[in-house]
Design an enzyme around this catalytic site. Sequence first.
Site, PDB file in Angstrom:
ATOM      1  N   ASP A  54      -5.607 -26.271  -8.880  1.00 13.66           N
ATOM      2  CA  ASP A  54      -4.337 -27.020  -8.892  1.00 13.66           C
ATOM      3  C   ASP A  54      -4.216 -27.951 -10.086  1.00 13.66           C
ATOM      4  O   ASP A  54      -3.577 -29.004 -10.008  1.00 13.66           O
ATOM      5  CB  ASP A  54      -4.171 -27.818  -7.588  1.00 13.66           C
ATOM      6  CG  ASP A  54      -4.223 -26.914  -6.372  1.00 13.66           C
ATOM      7  OD1 ASP A  54      -3.744 -25.775  -6.481  1.00 13.66           O
ATOM      8  OD2 ASP A  54      -4.757 -27.342  -5.335  1.00 13.66           O
ATOM      9  N   LYS A  87      -2.277 -24.930 -13.926  1.00 11.41           N
ATOM     10  CA  LYS A  87      -2.454 -23.694 -14.714  1.00 11.41           C
ATOM     11  C   LYS A  87      -1.136 -22.925 -14.830  1.00 11.41           C
ATOM     12  O   LYS A  87      -0.798 -22.400 -15.884  1.00 11.41           O
ATOM     13  CB  LYS A  87      -3.518 -22.797 -14.056  1.00 11.41           C
ATOM     14  CG  LYS A  87      -4.887 -23.424 -13.961  1.00 11.41           C
ATOM     15  CD  LYS A  87      -5.859 -22.554 -13.187  1.00 11.41           C
ATOM     16  CE  LYS A  87      -5.556 -22.440 -11.707  1.00 11.41           C
ATOM     17  NZ  LYS A  87      -5.686 -23.696 -10.948  1.00 11.41           N
ATOM     18  N   GLY A 146      -1.866 -20.912  -5.678  1.00  7.14           N
ATOM     19  CA  GLY A 146      -0.459 -21.329  -5.627  1.00  7.14           C
ATOM     20  C   GLY A 146      -0.155 -21.955  -6.962  1.00  7.14           C
ATOM     21  O   GLY A 146      -0.600 -23.062  -7.248  1.00  7.14           O
ATOM     22  N   HIS A 147       0.522 -21.219  -7.834  1.00  8.89           N
ATOM     23  CA  HIS A 147       0.808 -21.685  -9.193  1.00  8.89           C
ATOM     24  C   HIS A 147       2.292 -22.036  -9.286  1.00  8.89           C
ATOM     25  O   HIS A 147       3.153 -21.171  -9.153  1.00  8.89           O
ATOM     26  CB  HIS A 147       0.434 -20.612 -10.224  1.00  8.89           C
ATOM     27  CG  HIS A 147      -1.042 -20.317 -10.248  1.00  8.89           C
ATOM     28  ND1 HIS A 147      -1.616 -19.380 -11.056  1.00  8.89           N
ATOM     29  CD2 HIS A 147      -2.066 -20.871  -9.549  1.00  8.89           C
ATOM     30  CE1 HIS A 147      -2.930 -19.373 -10.864  1.00  8.89           C
ATOM     31  NE2 HIS A 147      -3.223 -20.260  -9.946  1.00  8.89           N
ATOM     32  N   GLN A 159      -7.739 -20.779  -9.086  1.00  7.28           N
ATOM     33  CA  GLN A 159      -8.718 -21.755  -8.589  1.00  7.28           C
ATOM     34  C   GLN A 159      -9.256 -22.572  -9.773  1.00  7.28           C
ATOM     35  O   GLN A 159      -8.533 -22.772 -10.727  1.00  7.28           O
ATOM     36  CB  GLN A 159      -9.853 -21.064  -7.804  1.00  7.28           C
ATOM     37  CG  GLN A 159      -9.424 -20.495  -6.463  1.00  7.28           C
ATOM     38  CD  GLN A 159      -8.715 -19.164  -6.542  1.00  7.28           C
ATOM     39  OE1 GLN A 159      -9.232 -18.231  -7.097  1.00  7.28           O
ATOM     40  NE2 GLN A 159      -7.538 -19.069  -5.963  1.00  7.28           N
ATOM     41  N   GLY A 203       4.989 -33.833 -17.491  1.00  7.94           N
ATOM     42  CA  GLY A 203       5.987 -33.581 -16.451  1.00  7.94           C
ATOM     43  C   GLY A 203       5.897 -32.129 -16.052  1.00  7.94           C
ATOM     44  O   GLY A 203       5.262 -31.328 -16.741  1.00  7.94           O
TER      45      GLY A 203
HETATM   46  P1  GDP Z   1      -2.069 -24.604 -10.382  1.00 10.58           P
HETATM   47  O1  GDP Z   1      -2.530 -24.007  -9.110  1.00 10.58           O
HETATM   48  O2  GDP Z   1      -3.193 -24.961 -11.292  1.00 10.58           O
HETATM   49  O3  GDP Z   1      -1.027 -23.767 -11.090  1.00 10.58           O
HETATM   50  O4  GDP Z   1      -1.364 -25.998 -10.015  1.00 10.58           O
HETATM   51  P2  GDP Z   1      -0.348 -26.257  -8.780  1.00 10.58           P
HETATM   52  O5  GDP Z   1       0.937 -25.610  -9.089  1.00 10.58           O
HETATM   53  O6  GDP Z   1      -1.006 -25.913  -7.495  1.00 10.58           O
HETATM   54  O7  GDP Z   1      -0.267 -27.831  -8.817  1.00 10.58           O
HETATM   55  C1  GDP Z   1       0.194 -28.517  -9.947  1.00 10.58           C
HETATM   56  C2  GDP Z   1       1.418 -29.348  -9.541  1.00 10.58           C
HETATM   57  O8  GDP Z   1       1.681 -30.308 -10.532  1.00 10.58           O
HETATM   58  C3  GDP Z   1       2.706 -28.536  -9.416  1.00 10.58           C
HETATM   59  O9  GDP Z   1       3.500 -29.123  -8.424  1.00 10.58           O
HETATM   60  C4  GDP Z   1       3.353 -28.681 -10.786  1.00 10.58           C
HETATM   61  O10 GDP Z   1       4.773 -28.542 -10.752  1.00 10.58           O
HETATM   62  C5  GDP Z   1       2.979 -30.091 -11.122  1.00 10.58           C
HETATM   63  N1  GDP Z   1       2.776 -30.381 -12.545  1.00 10.58           N
HETATM   64  C6  GDP Z   1       2.208 -29.602 -13.515  1.00 10.58           C
HETATM   65  N2  GDP Z   1       2.097 -30.287 -14.664  1.00 10.58           N
HETATM   66  C7  GDP Z   1       2.608 -31.525 -14.434  1.00 10.58           C
HETATM   67  C8  GDP Z   1       2.729 -32.714 -15.230  1.00 10.58           C
HETATM   68  O11 GDP Z   1       2.332 -32.784 -16.375  1.00 10.58           O
HETATM   69  N3  GDP Z   1       3.271 -33.797 -14.605  1.00 10.58           N
HETATM   70  C9  GDP Z   1       3.687 -33.783 -13.311  1.00 10.58           C
HETATM   71  N4  GDP Z   1       4.198 -34.888 -12.805  1.00 10.58           N
HETATM   72  N5  GDP Z   1       3.587 -32.687 -12.542  1.00 10.58           N
HETATM   73  C10 GDP Z   1       3.029 -31.582 -13.092  1.00 10.58           C
HETATM   74  P1  IMO Z   2      -5.024 -22.467  -7.431  1.00  8.17           P
HETATM   75  O1  IMO Z   2      -5.093 -21.161  -8.204  1.00  8.17           O
HETATM   76  C1  IMO Z   2      -7.168 -25.319  -4.951  1.00  8.17           C
HETATM   77  C2  IMO Z   2     -10.139 -23.672  -2.186  1.00  8.17           C
HETATM   78  C3  IMO Z   2      -9.861 -23.818  -0.707  1.00  8.17           C
HETATM   79  C4  IMO Z   2     -11.284 -23.934  -0.193  1.00  8.17           C
HETATM   80  C5  IMO Z   2     -12.044 -22.952  -1.085  1.00  8.17           C
HETATM   81  C6  IMO Z   2     -12.237 -21.572  -0.466  1.00  8.17           C
HETATM   82  O2  IMO Z   2      -3.687 -22.801  -6.911  1.00  8.17           O
HETATM   83  O3  IMO Z   2      -5.665 -23.543  -8.238  1.00  8.17           O
HETATM   84  P2  IMO Z   2     -10.572 -19.516  -0.064  1.00  8.17           P
HETATM   85  O4  IMO Z   2      -9.307 -19.419   0.709  1.00  8.17           O
HETATM   86  O5  IMO Z   2     -10.443 -19.182  -1.511  1.00  8.17           O
HETATM   87  O6  IMO Z   2     -11.708 -18.780   0.568  1.00  8.17           O
HETATM   88  O7  IMO Z   2     -10.993 -21.084   0.020  1.00  8.17           O
HETATM   89  O8  IMO Z   2     -11.277 -22.838  -2.262  1.00  8.17           O
HETATM   90  N1  IMO Z   2      -9.051 -23.020  -2.951  1.00  8.17           N
HETATM   91  C7  IMO Z   2      -8.228 -23.664  -3.791  1.00  8.17           C
HETATM   92  N2  IMO Z   2      -8.097 -24.987  -4.046  1.00  8.17           N
HETATM   93  N3  IMO Z   2      -6.399 -24.422  -5.601  1.00  8.17           N
HETATM   94  C8  IMO Z   2      -6.549 -23.096  -5.391  1.00  8.17           C
HETATM   95  O9  IMO Z   2      -5.924 -22.172  -6.133  1.00  8.17           O
HETATM   96  C9  IMO Z   2      -7.454 -22.678  -4.390  1.00  8.17           C
HETATM   97  N4  IMO Z   2      -7.808 -21.474  -3.904  1.00  8.17           N
HETATM   98  C10 IMO Z   2      -8.791 -21.698  -3.035  1.00  8.17           C
HETATM   99  O10 IMO Z   2      -9.091 -24.973  -0.432  1.00  8.17           O
HETATM  100  O11 IMO Z   2     -11.784 -25.214  -0.475  1.00  8.17           O
HETATM  101 MG    MG Z   3      -2.375 -24.361  -7.053  1.00 10.02          MG
END
Ligand code: GDP
Ligand code: IMO
Ligand code: MG
Length: 452
Positions: free
Chosen positions: A13, A16, A40-41, A224, A413
């Site tokens: 999270d 990416k 979840g991207h 991840q 942002g």
């Molecule tokens: P990922 O799994 O690595 O793609 O990240 P996630 O989407 O799960 O979580 C990142 C969260 O931060 C999302 O809600 C994005 O919209 C938000 N986000 C990404 N970059 C920025 C940033 O620079 N600032 C803020 N405020 N939010 C961001």
């Molecule tokens: P993105 O790509 C954050 C974590 C789960 C748990 C561990 C194992 O959005 O960054 P699993 O369901 O893979 O067997 O769970 O890995 N986990 C993540 N945490 N972002 C993710 O993906 C994750 N995918 C799995 O919360 O701790």
């Molecule tokens: Mg994510």
Amino acid sequence: MSSLVVVGTQWGDEGKGKVVDSLAQSARMVVRFQGGPNAGHTVWVNGKQSILHQVPSGILTPGVVCVIGCGCVIDPYVLTEELAALRRMKVKVGGRLLIDFRCHMILPYHRGLDAAIEEQAGAKRIGTTKKGIGPAYSDKFGRVGIRAADLLAEETFHDKVKRNAAAANFLLMEKYKADPVSAKKLAADYWRITRPLARFIADGSLAVEQALAKGERVMFEGAQGVHLDVDLGTYPYVTTSSTGSWGVAAGAGVSPLWLDEVAGVCKAYTTRVGDGPFPTELVGADGDRLRQLGGEYGATTGRPRRCGWFDAGVVRASVRYNKLTALVVTKLDVLDTFDQIKVCAGYTLDGRNVDEFDPVHAAELKPRYETVPGWQQPICHARRYAELPRAARQYLALIEELTGCPVAMVSVGRGRDQLILAKPRALGWLSGRTAHHQDTRRQRPAAGQQKD
Ligand code: GDP
Ligand code: IMO
Ligand code: MG
């Protein structure tokens, strides 16, 4: 540089999706190489949010070909919903998405087993996403998995589902005292739901290799984070795939010699969702404040994320494992209102100073913090490095110093354009130069063609 790997440097999270979407504006192909719907991207384009679970984040850029590589596991139910959401956003997917026929499929009993295993583990649970990831990869490595290719041959598919459902039901009923699945209904439902996906199934490995051989710009999107890697992560609190640059070759089905550079995405602080050690975790008001300001709730499960200060030891280990050439720091704007910001510069372990995160002793690491002044002004409108307040630039310089890696870009942002070039030279991808790999294989002369 014609190929770039983008990985998460913490526990997932990191942003990416946002970074890959932004960098994909100049890509020809984006490839996922591991994981599945546990990811979840989140990507925001023109004020609209997309959460991608299995489809690469390049899909929101017209003309970019997206490949779900052979190292991924696929849940067709989730993928069907994801494709429907993209259609509603008027994103054209036809001809732009390939699913490698070697990908392993997640079936409903994998989800059932994931939930049952977690339930039985009680306090020792991993805190998985319950998307069936672990059980699906277990079938893959147990050499009984059902692959995307099996969706093209009805009889083989039904035989395999029957066999695997019987094995899963034995575990569900006998070991976990959970409800079994009906193999017959499951096979019929699954066959029906996967029909529209069959047109995407192809030789992904070959497609990626051909793009690379032509010198096209190919990006590999990690899911991840490095510390959730099955080998190098905080085992057993990890996911079940290889999340770093070392996973790309196996998971995309191409030689590692094609890879030019590796960029690591890191949040300006740290989060983790699920169980497992987290040295800089803040329980209490500061943690709640970070969660609130950063909107730190899981994009896949909605769970509140655990929050803490930036841990340089964690990112330093990622720099080493991946041989990162550049960092992209995200969510710097989330720290806008703090008057003081702490950074974990290293740890003490049994009275000794330790600089790098140690996954084996992670639970015993005591952070050594440095405190720096905050900038206390909004930075979301900054688009040039020089527009960042001095204290923000000093914070980035400290991250570089402690992690040993240049910060090429900074995100301020969630929007696609809220990205600042800090040290663009650290990321060859940005300069637009292509490496023009030579395809050195000897070509067999076509039939009838003269040999010299
Ligand atoms: P990922 O799994 O690595 O793609 O990240 P996630 O989407 O799960 O979580 C990142 C969260 O931060 C999302 O809600 C994005 O919209 C938000 N986000 C990404 N970059 C920025 C940033 O620079 N600032 C803020 N405020 N939010 C961001
Ligand atoms: P993105 O790509 C954050 C974590 C789960 C748990 C561990 C194992 O959005 O960054 P699993 O369901 O893979 O067997 O769970 O890995 N986990 C993540 N945490 N972002 C993710 O993906 C994750 N995918 C799995 O919360 O701790
Ligand atoms: Mg994510």
